[in-house]
Design a protein around this motif. Structure first.
Motif, PDB file in Angstrom:
ATOM      1  N   UNK A 341      11.397   1.458 -57.494  1.00  0.00           N
ATOM      2  CA  UNK A 341      10.695   2.686 -57.100  1.00  0.00           C
ATOM      3  C   UNK A 341       9.848   2.417 -55.871  1.00  0.00           C
ATOM      4  N   UNK A 342       9.841   3.380 -54.974  1.00  0.00           N
ATOM      5  CA  UNK A 342       9.104   3.236 -53.716  1.00  0.00           C
ATOM      6  C   UNK A 342       7.885   4.156 -53.729  1.00  0.00           C
ATOM      7  N   UNK A 343       6.701   3.594 -53.482  1.00  0.00           N
ATOM      8  CA  UNK A 343       5.474   4.388 -53.448  1.00  0.00           C
ATOM      9  C   UNK A 343       5.517   5.342 -52.267  1.00  0.00           C
ATOM     10  N   UNK A 344       5.335   6.639 -52.561  1.00  0.00           N
ATOM     11  CA  UNK A 344       5.264   7.660 -51.518  1.00  0.00           C
ATOM     12  C   UNK A 344       3.806   7.916 -51.145  1.00  0.00           C
ATOM     13  N   UNK A 345       3.007   8.257 -52.145  1.00  0.00           N
ATOM     14  CA  UNK A 345       1.586   8.502 -51.915  1.00  0.00           C
ATOM     15  C   UNK A 345       0.902   8.712 -53.255  1.00  0.00           C
ATOM     16  N   UNK A 346      -0.358   9.147 -53.220  1.00  0.00           N
ATOM     17  CA  UNK A 346      -1.099   9.451 -54.439  1.00  0.00           C
ATOM     18  C   UNK A 346      -2.092  10.564 -54.141  1.00  0.00           C
ATOM     19  N   UNK A 347      -2.620  11.169 -55.168  1.00  0.00           N
ATOM     20  CA  UNK A 347      -3.510  12.323 -55.004  1.00  0.00           C
ATOM     21  C   UNK A 347      -4.912  11.853 -54.628  1.00  0.00           C
TER      22      UNK A 347
END
Length: 630
Positions: A341-347
């Motif tokens: 899984x590739x980290x896209x972003x976070x809130x």
């Protein structure tokens, strides 16, 4: 405005008061240092490294004995439940904080209840009878071993005062021997004072790269003095052997003074929306589990993803603990396999209690991993006198649910109704079953439910859910034990207050397509989540290299409501990092400690701590020193 007594006092008195305060802090820290030295010593008499986990009840009992405790099976079972597979060093320290060693006074009081004539002796025959028939029963051979000890036995009697003296001496000697062994063995001295074993073993292996332009070097290791205080801050005794250290100081304003970028989903009313609820649950050992989700996007679109605590019930004038719990979502892109899984972003954008992220996502499958720091959602000591009533018998003799229990069940229904349609599907009900009983309901059992309880479109209604719980009470003839098992597993205390759970709601808005969200798992924070947290802090945080050790970097990420620090160890060896928060003000760490230490595996990255303000209406100061121990 009234001033404090200290401000009104003469300068000489103020100086004395300040000195006493400083000495109190030093004394408190000295006690913490001794406590962790004892924990460390006891642990390393049983295990080679504090990265090793406790893997059985027997090991837990043994290591507690090495720490001067004498746990009964009931105590051991409290921490080693049927769901427990391992406990780590942090868990062990937490247990020792809760399970204080017995004092001589307590032991004498226990014997005094048997020796009603206050003679100071107990006959051997009576001792045999009590120890082999009451409580945690001993064998006759075990009792015989006690009364054969000449030090506290004579003429067929046990001198329990002498027995208590020997017990205390043996306990103290056990701790002393463990400490001496630790001091003599230089190899053991390099073991840790605290750990996050799972994180370090699953840590991100980062490629060796050129120093980032964001990295700054520190030459002054000392904490900056606080305003009006020119003295050098006290350092823990264990930190006196530090090779290198780095200090990070961040001053944060009160929540009312924050100027954060807000997200306004109301401006996206024309966008298509999907929603799902979920919950963070606090386990007995302090671990946090939650739902995990898959997001499907049929085409590329600008999206807005938000998460916030779910206000399941509003009662005027009443506040709910979970509404102050911090929430976040990590967005990961699914590639060929779930493991990749590739980290896209976070809130990280904020609008009051809501956190969100807005950006463009390509078509495909994404994982949404909810996260809370554990600063606010943590174990609390129950201060409840009595127990709420769950059921009662009416005038006709039939069992009924109390008003208070019905209200709690409605809140539970609202939480486990993930899609918010007012009905429970089999999938939604099974998340509830897995949490409360550890088992799933199959199609055949669901068909039986359909015959006996109110359903619509093959989904359980609120009334059906109520009747299901009433049936459980009837099956036990009004005994609420099983009902309490359900309530406690869902985070309720004996006063029917939700204190160890935090329901939340996730909203996804998409401009060009219909998003779909589905809960997949209910589990503890995975290695994927740990990697995502570390990577986000490394990517967005400020990096500082430890002076004197350029292969250890401390990353610090500052958001509006939290600060997270991550340690990267680029060396070929494990390292022990001592963490000191003594100079922080109005801060709450997920570690629950002012001073602790972590062991970081070779070539890995791990979270050091998450910190939030204790009181959001006041300014807070994050002042943390990370030090490398010898």
């Amino acid at each position: 405005m009234a001033s404090s007594p200290e401000n009104n006092a003469p300068p000489s008195v103020q100086k004395v008061m300040h000195l006493e305060s400083s000495q109190g802090k030093k004394s408190q820290h000295a006690e913490e240092a001794i406590f962790y030295m004892n924990c460390r010593a006891a642990y390393l008499t049983v295990f080679k490294s504090s990265l090793e986990n406790i893997k059985s009840k027997e090991q837990l009992s043994l290591v507690l004995q090495q720490a001067g405790r004498n746990p009964c099976q009931k105590t051991v079972s409290k921490y080693w439940t049927s769901q427990t597979t391992t406990l780590n060093f942090d868990d062990f320290c937490t247990i020792l904080k809760k399970e204080k060693p017995a004092t001589k006074t307590e032991l004498l009081e226990a014997f005094g209840k048997i020796d009603t004539d206050n003679t100071g002796y107990i006959l051997h025959d009576e001792l045999y009878k009590i120890l082999t028939t009451r409580g945690e029963k001993m064998t006759r051979d075990e009792v015989s071993a006690i009364i054969k000890q000449a030090d506290f036995n004579c003429s067929g009697k046990l001198d329990y005062n002498k027995f208590c003296d020997l017990y205390m001496t043996t306990s103290e000697q056990c701790c002393k021997t463990a400490r001496e062994k630790l001091e003599v063995d230089s190899r053991l001295r390099q073991q840790q004072l605290g750990n996050q074993a799972e994180l370090s073993s699953e840590g991100i292996t980062l490629p060796v790269s050129k120093p980032s332009p964001r990295i700054s070097r520190k030459t002054d290791h000392k904490l900056a003095p606080t305003k009006g205080d020119s003295r050098t801050p006290s350092r823990p005794s264990s930190a006196q052997s530090c090779k290198a250290s780095i200090s990070t100081t961040i001053s944060m304003g009160a929540s009312s003074n924050r100027n954060t970028k807000l997200i306004e989903p109301d401006t996206m009313k024309e966008w298509q929306c999907a929603q799902s609820k979920g919950c963070f649950y606090l386990e007995e050992d302090g671990e946090i589990i939650s739902h995990k989700y898959k997001l499907h996007l049929p085409q590329r679109s600008t999206v807005c993803i938000t998460i916030k605590p779910l206000n399941v019930r509003q009662v005027e004038g009443k506040s709910y603990r979970w509404l102050s719990v911090d929430t976040a979502l990590y967005i990961l892109k699914e590639n060929e396999t779930q493991e990749n899984l590739q980290l896209v972003s976070f809130t990280e954008q904020q609008n009051k209690e809501m956190f969100g992220w807005k950006g463009e996502l390509g078509s495909g499958v994404y994982w949404l991993l909810p996260f809370t720091t554990g600063c606010r959602l943590k174990k609390v000591k129950p201060q409840i006198a009595g127990e709420a009533k769950l059921v009662y018998r009416g005038e006709d003799g039939e069992l009924a649910l109390t008003k208070e229990f019905r209200a709690a069940l409605l809140d539970i229904f609202e939480t486990i109704d993930l899609d918010g349609n007012g009905l429970l599907s089999l999938e939604e009900y099974n998340f509830f079953e897995l949490r409360t009983s550890g088992e799933k309901c199959d199609e055949e059992a669901w068909a039986v439910c359909k015959e006996n309880f109110d359903m619509k479109k093959n989904e359980l209604t609120r009334q059906g859910f109520m009747d299901l719980n009433l049936m459980e009470a009837n099956d036990r003839e009004g005994d609420p034990s099983d009902l309490w098992v359900t309530l406690l597993s869902l985070g309720y205390n004996k006063a029917l207050e939700m204190t160890e759970a935090c329901p939340f709601v996730i909203d996804i808005y998409a401009e060009k397509c219909k998003p779909r969200i589905k809960a997949i798992y209910l589990e503890a924070g995975s290695s994927q989540l740990n990697r995502a947290i570390c990577k986000s802090v490394v990517n967005k945080g400020e990096a500082k290299v430890m002076d004197g050790c350029e292969n250890i970097i401390i990353y610090t990420y500052k958001a509006s409501r939290r600060i997270t620090s991550v340690i990267e160890n680029k060396t070929e060896n494990k390292v022990i990092i001592h963490v000191n928060n003594e100079q922080s003000k109005n801060c709450l760490s997920n570690r629950g400690l002012t001073v602790f230490a972590v062991e970081v595996a070779p070539k890995s990255t791990m979270v050091s701590q998450h910190v939030m303000p204790l009181n959001e209406q006041e300014e807070w100061l994050y002042n943390c020193v990370h030090s490398l121990l010898h």
